[in-house]
Design a protein around this motif. Sequence first.
Motif, PDB file in Angstrom:
ATOM      1  N   PRO A 233      52.408  31.215  49.438  1.00  0.00           N
ATOM      2  CA  PRO A 233      53.624  30.630  48.885  1.00  0.00           C
ATOM      3  C   PRO A 233      54.248  31.462  47.775  1.00  0.00           C
ATOM      4  O   PRO A 233      55.359  31.152  47.328  1.00  0.00           O
ATOM      5  N   ALA A 234      53.547  32.507  47.328  1.00  0.00           N
ATOM      6  CA  ALA A 234      54.150  33.383  46.316  1.00  0.00           C
ATOM      7  C   ALA A 234      55.394  34.065  46.876  1.00  0.00           C
ATOM      8  O   ALA A 234      56.442  34.124  46.220  1.00  0.00           O
ATOM      9  N   TRP A 235      55.296  34.561  48.106  1.00  0.00           N
ATOM     10  CA  TRP A 235      56.365  35.375  48.683  1.00  0.00           C
ATOM     11  C   TRP A 235      57.035  34.743  49.882  1.00  0.00           C
ATOM     12  O   TRP A 235      57.968  35.317  50.441  1.00  0.00           O
ATOM     13  N   TYR A 236      56.565  33.600  50.323  1.00  0.00           N
ATOM     14  CA  TYR A 236      57.230  32.851  51.396  1.00  0.00           C
ATOM     15  C   TYR A 236      57.673  31.501  50.837  1.00  0.00           C
ATOM     16  O   TYR A 236      56.894  30.812  50.184  1.00  0.00           O
ATOM     17  N   ALA A 237      58.909  31.140  51.110  1.00  0.00           N
ATOM     18  CA  ALA A 237      59.475  29.907  50.571  1.00  0.00           C
ATOM     19  C   ALA A 237      59.467  28.805  51.620  1.00  0.00           C
ATOM     20  O   ALA A 237      59.495  29.077  52.823  1.00  0.00           O
ATOM     21  N   PRO A 238      59.420  27.545  51.194  1.00  0.00           N
ATOM     22  CA  PRO A 238      59.722  26.468  52.131  1.00  0.00           C
ATOM     23  C   PRO A 238      61.096  26.721  52.745  1.00  0.00           C
ATOM     24  O   PRO A 238      61.947  27.386  52.125  1.00  0.00           O
ATOM     25  N   THR A 239      61.339  26.238  53.926  1.00  0.00           N
ATOM     26  CA  THR A 239      62.597  26.500  54.626  1.00  0.00           C
ATOM     27  C   THR A 239      63.788  26.103  53.741  1.00  0.00           C
ATOM     28  O   THR A 239      63.987  24.941  53.442  1.00  0.00           O
ATOM     29  N   GLY A 240      64.548  27.123  53.306  1.00  0.00           N
ATOM     30  CA  GLY A 240      65.693  26.863  52.436  1.00  0.00           C
ATOM     31  C   GLY A 240      65.335  26.600  50.985  1.00  0.00           C
ATOM     32  O   GLY A 240      66.197  26.191  50.194  1.00  0.00           O
ATOM     33  N   GLY A 241      64.078  26.858  50.605  1.00  0.00           N
ATOM     34  CA  GLY A 241      63.621  26.547  49.258  1.00  0.00           C
ATOM     35  C   GLY A 241      63.304  27.775  48.430  1.00  0.00           C
ATOM     36  O   GLY A 241      63.853  28.854  48.651  1.00  0.00           O
ATOM     37  N   GLU A 242      62.379  27.615  47.463  1.00  0.00           N
ATOM     38  CA  GLU A 242      62.062  28.659  46.496  1.00  0.00           C
ATOM     39  C   GLU A 242      60.646  29.201  46.673  1.00  0.00           C
ATOM     40  O   GLU A 242      59.724  28.457  46.986  1.00  0.00           O
ATOM     41  N   MET A 243      60.488  30.495  46.397  1.00  0.00           N
ATOM     42  CA  MET A 243      59.174  31.120  46.380  1.00  0.00           C
ATOM     43  C   MET A 243      58.494  30.844  45.044  1.00  0.00           C
ATOM     44  O   MET A 243      59.157  30.649  44.011  1.00  0.00           O
ATOM     45  N   ALA A 244      57.166  30.888  45.034  1.00  0.00           N
ATOM     46  CA  ALA A 244      56.417  30.666  43.797  1.00  0.00           C
ATOM     47  C   ALA A 244      56.740  31.729  42.750  1.00  0.00           C
ATOM     48  O   ALA A 244      56.759  31.437  41.551  1.00  0.00           O
ATOM     49  N   VAL A 245      57.000  32.962  43.173  1.00  0.00           N
ATOM     50  CA  VAL A 245      57.324  34.001  42.193  1.00  0.00           C
ATOM     51  C   VAL A 245      58.630  33.685  41.480  1.00  0.00           C
ATOM     52  O   VAL A 245      58.817  34.041  40.308  1.00  0.00           O
ATOM     53  N   THR A 246      59.546  33.013  42.168  1.00  0.00           N
ATOM     54  CA  THR A 246      60.799  32.602  41.537  1.00  0.00           C
ATOM     55  C   THR A 246      60.535  31.538  40.481  1.00  0.00           C
ATOM     56  O   THR A 246      61.110  31.575  39.382  1.00  0.00           O
ATOM     57  N   ILE A 247      59.664  30.592  40.803  1.00  0.00           N
ATOM     58  CA  ILE A 247      59.295  29.551  39.846  1.00  0.00           C
ATOM     59  C   ILE A 247      58.609  30.185  38.639  1.00  0.00           C
ATOM     60  O   ILE A 247      58.871  29.818  37.484  1.00  0.00           O
ATOM     61  N   ALA A 248      57.695  31.115  38.891  1.00  0.00           N
ATOM     62  CA  ALA A 248      56.977  31.777  37.804  1.00  0.00           C
ATOM     63  C   ALA A 248      57.955  32.468  36.861  1.00  0.00           C
ATOM     64  O   ALA A 248      57.814  32.385  35.634  1.00  0.00           O
ATOM     65  N   TYR A 249      58.955  33.125  37.408  1.00  0.00           N
ATOM     66  CA  TYR A 249      59.916  33.855  36.578  1.00  0.00           C
ATOM     67  C   TYR A 249      60.679  32.909  35.658  1.00  0.00           C
ATOM     68  O   TYR A 249      60.748  33.124  34.442  1.00  0.00           O
ATOM     69  N   ARG A 250      61.229  31.820  36.218  1.00  0.00           N
ATOM     70  CA  ARG A 250      62.058  30.937  35.388  1.00  0.00           C
ATOM     71  C   ARG A 250      61.218  30.082  34.441  1.00  0.00           C
ATOM     72  O   ARG A 250      61.610  29.835  33.298  1.00  0.00           O
ATOM     73  N   ALA A 251      60.044  29.643  34.903  1.00  0.00           N
ATOM     74  CA  ALA A 251      59.202  28.813  34.045  1.00  0.00           C
ATOM     75  C   ALA A 251      58.597  29.612  32.898  1.00  0.00           C
ATOM     76  O   ALA A 251      58.521  29.124  31.761  1.00  0.00           O
TER      77      ALA A 251
END
Length: 212
Positions: free
Chosen positions: A112-130
């Motif tokens: 899930p770090a580099w693959y997103a739910p369909t139309g959603g966000e990757m974990a790396v994106t969450i890590a960056y903003r959080a």
Amino acid sequence: MSLTLYFLRHGQTGCSLKNAFCGSIDSELTPEGLEMAKAFADAYTSTPWRAVFCSPMQRTVATAAPLCAALEIQPELRQGLKEINYGKWEGKSPEIISQEYHDDYLRWSADPAWYAPTGGEMAVTIAYRAMQVIEEIKQLYTSGNILVVSHKATIRIILCSLLGIDVGRFRYRIGCPVASVSVVEFTSHGPLLRSMADRTHLNERLRNLPGT
């Protein structure tokens, strides 16, 4: 005194009760979820808090509300603390998603770090903003206790980022049931996990509710 962050997941919602993916859905706390929020406040009001940072979703704001009311402070709302956006999976159970988006679900489950739910966000994106919010807190406060009220995936991703765990493993390395608290102290050697997924502030009935 060192800086210590308390990461509190919001109380029970209808989605958590059904084990449905809930990221961008702005779900409310159930009556039991409101009880959990009050139980946390009752147990932690005496802690000398310096600030409360909170996701702007109503389930997190409602979880922070009893403590903030007791302390007579306003929570600092940050978009970076919002839950992962699950895209087309929102409101659906893992079983349904596995049927309707089988290949996407397999890829996401594997990494899930580099693959997103369909139309959603990757974990790396969450890590960056959080982690931008965490860095903001560290710049504003060099010591004391800070409460961070957020969501299941987001808290687990933050903990992985702080502790040097691959964020792609957040679903399999970190537990985060509803209304649980994980504590990280920033020492001279870096972030130190003091406790994880603690729910001793909840009574036995609340701890044993289904779907949490």
